[in-house]
Design a protein around this motif. Structure first.
Motif, PDB file in Angstrom:
ATOM      1  N   VAL A   5       0.845  -1.198   0.000  1.00  0.00           N
ATOM      2  CA  VAL A   5       0.000   0.000   0.000  1.00  0.00           C
ATOM      3  C   VAL A   5       0.875   1.241   0.000  1.00  0.00           C
ATOM      4  CG1 VAL A   5      -1.932  -1.110   1.184  1.00  0.00           C
ATOM      5  CG2 VAL A   5      -0.125  -0.006   2.536  1.00  0.00           C
ATOM      6  N   GLY A   6       0.354   2.312  -0.572  1.00  0.00           N
ATOM      7  CA  GLY A   6       1.060   3.587  -0.551  1.00  0.00           C
ATOM      8  C   GLY A   6       0.553   4.441   0.599  1.00  0.00           C
ATOM      9  N   LEU A   7       1.479   5.188   1.233  1.00  0.00           N
ATOM     10  CA  LEU A   7       1.102   6.128   2.301  1.00  0.00           C
ATOM     11  C   LEU A   7       1.139   7.537   1.734  1.00  0.00           C
ATOM     12  CD1 LEU A   7       1.960   3.540   3.884  1.00  0.00           C
ATOM     13  CD2 LEU A   7       2.779   5.073   5.688  1.00  0.00           C
ATOM     14  N   ASN A   8       0.134   8.335   2.092  1.00  0.00           N
ATOM     15  CA  ASN A   8       0.019   9.682   1.557  1.00  0.00           C
ATOM     16  C   ASN A   8      -0.423  10.657   2.643  1.00  0.00           C
ATOM     17  OD1 ASN A   8       0.253   9.145  -1.485  1.00  0.00           O
ATOM     18  ND2 ASN A   8      -1.308   7.674  -0.856  1.00  0.00           N
ATOM     19  N   PRO A   9      -0.108  11.943   2.474  1.00  0.00           N
ATOM     20  CA  PRO A   9      -0.561  12.931   3.466  1.00  0.00           C
ATOM     21  C   PRO A   9      -2.067  12.888   3.704  1.00  0.00           C
ATOM     22  CG  PRO A   9       1.036  13.941   1.981  1.00  0.00           C
ATOM     23  CD  PRO A   9       0.762  12.558   1.443  1.00  0.00           C
ATOM     24  N   ASP A  31      -3.908  10.490   4.073  1.00  0.00           N
ATOM     25  CA  ASP A  31      -4.294   9.435   5.012  1.00  0.00           C
ATOM     26  C   ASP A  31      -4.418   9.960   6.445  1.00  0.00           C
ATOM     27  OD1 ASP A  31      -4.370   7.329   3.080  1.00  0.00           O
ATOM     28  OD2 ASP A  31      -2.195   7.234   3.138  1.00  0.00           O
ATOM     29  N   TYR A  32      -3.489  10.836   6.850  1.00  0.00           N
ATOM     30  CA  TYR A  32      -3.636  11.375   8.212  1.00  0.00           C
ATOM     31  C   TYR A  32      -4.573  12.589   8.238  1.00  0.00           C
ATOM     32  CZ  TYR A  32      -0.393  15.310   7.473  1.00  0.00           C
ATOM     33  OH  TYR A  32       0.184  16.462   7.017  1.00  0.00           O
ATOM     34  N   ASP A  74      -4.383   3.717  -1.319  1.00  0.00           N
ATOM     35  CA  ASP A  74      -3.618   3.240  -2.485  1.00  0.00           C
ATOM     36  C   ASP A  74      -3.264   1.767  -2.330  1.00  0.00           C
ATOM     37  OD1 ASP A  74      -3.806   5.758  -3.463  1.00  0.00           O
ATOM     38  OD2 ASP A  74      -1.703   6.295  -3.192  1.00  0.00           O
ATOM     39  N   SER A  83       3.180   3.023  -5.189  1.00  0.00           N
ATOM     40  CA  SER A  83       3.707   4.379  -5.030  1.00  0.00           C
ATOM     41  C   SER A  83       3.324   5.283  -6.195  1.00  0.00           C
ATOM     42  CB  SER A  83       5.228   4.328  -4.880  1.00  0.00           C
ATOM     43  OG  SER A  83       5.793   3.807  -6.059  1.00  0.00           O
ATOM     44  N   LEU A 122       0.016   6.034  -7.188  1.00  0.00           N
ATOM     45  CA  LEU A 122      -1.447   6.203  -7.181  1.00  0.00           C
ATOM     46  C   LEU A 122      -1.868   7.627  -6.768  1.00  0.00           C
ATOM     47  CD1 LEU A 122      -2.157   2.592  -6.000  1.00  0.00           C
ATOM     48  CD2 LEU A 122      -2.979   3.617  -8.124  1.00  0.00           C
TER      49      LEU A 122
END
Lengths: 91, 237
Positions: B39-43, B45-46, B65, B123, B125
């Motif tokens: 999975v991709g982490l993105n701003p 998300d928080y 993602d 990475s 998405l």
């Protein structure tokens, strides 16, 4: 092209110079209820992956972390401690 | 199944996130069930945790993602099969992919080419597709020669620079001092350190006073933006 918010264009010479502004919001496609806009999410995804497969785009992965580190990863993003992409493995 | 969740409506900080055991989703007619690999982490998300999303039910599984393998398909799904390697950017109002399984509607999916890893696909998405929309969908690039990408070291900006370069455009980017070296690997035509230089002045020099034809602003009002002095003198047509 604006992504985070819409700028205040009061007093800006938009008409005089024939300028235009556009907004990008991927979530808008999800919520549009418009099947053609929604389908473009998948199409753009395919096109992006084709560029990656051809070596034309590099996502600049900074680090691959584990599932139980996602929470810390999000905090690191918030604290601007990450440059590049963070990816987590689930299995 | 295991999932990273926002357990309750009032849990509006990253600290509140918990790994919990939740029910494995069942795909509806137009969905597939994905066994999640990366999975991709993105701003975002928080930001959705801190801001809250009215449409959520609780516990809400976070994550947008997804990449993984299709393990079940809904009754109306014809184009996707069990075993397909797929990726997709999810709808933030729905339960997400920071979990062992996620069910998503098929419209967002793409097949991952054999020579692209799950990690790479994950990475490309949220940020990358935003950049893709900003370069390949929204603008008319006819007669566009110069592009300014704000925050070129960021998830959107770094992809936007690469896409603009593929079009042969002259790319200028703003970054803070600490990211100058990092963004250099993307070969923008000019890097503007907004902490050390006046953005408008530098852009005027770079464009012979004509202004930049296309500005991709990934930062918004809070950012160290150009003023309208740096906008194109006319057009572009």
């Amino acid at each position: 092209m604006t992504i985070v918010d819409v700028p205040d264009l009061t007093g800006a010479p938009v008409f005089d110079r024939g300028l235009s502004m556009d907004v990008v919001n991927l979530g808008g496609a999800h919520l549009s209820g418009n099947p053609f806009q929604q389908a473009d999410l998948g199409k753009m995804n395919s096109e992006m992956l084709a560029l990656a497969a051809a070596g034309k785009v590099d996502p600049l992965i900074e680090k691959v972390i584990f599932f139980d580190q996602i929470k810390d990863g999000l905090q690191a993003i918030k604290d601007h401690r990450v440059i590049g992409k963070l990816v987590a493995e689930i299995d | 199944m295991k999932a990273l969740v926002v357990a309750n409506q009032g849990d509006q900080s990253i600290n509140c996130l918990q790994i919990a055991e939740v029910a494995k989703p069942i795909p509806t007619a137009d969905q597939v069930l994905i066994r999640v690999h990366a999975v991709g982490l993105n701003p975002v998300d928080y930001k959705v945790v801190e801001g809250g999303v009215p449409a959520w039910t609780y516990p809400h599984t976070l994550g947008l993602d997804v990449t993984g393998e299709v393990v079940a398909v809904g009754a109306a799904v014809t184009d996707w099969q069990v075993g397909d390697r797929v990726s997709g950017h999810g709808d933030l109002t729905q339960n997400g992919c920071f979990a062992e399984f996620v069910a998503v509607p098929t419209y967002q999916l793409a097949r991952i080419p054999d020579n692209v890893s799950y990690e790479t696909a994950a990475s490309l998405l949220c940020g990358a597709l935003t950049a893709y929309t900003a370069v390949e969908r929204k603008p008319n690039l006819t007669n566009v020669r110069t592009v300014l990408v704000h925050a070129g070291a960021g998830g959107v900006g770094s992809i936007a620079i690469q896409l603009a370069k593929l079009h042969g455009l002259k790319v200028f980017t703003t970054v803070s001092t600490g990211k100058v070296k990092y963004v250099r690997q993307l070969y923008p035509d000019a890097i503007i350190d907004y902490r050390q230089e006046d953005v408008d002045t530098r852009l005027a020099q770079l464009t012979d006073g004509l202004g930049v034809d296309l500005i991709i602003d990934t930062v918004g009002k809070a950012g160290p933006n150009e003023t309208c002095a740096a906008w194109p003198t006319m057009g572009p047509w």
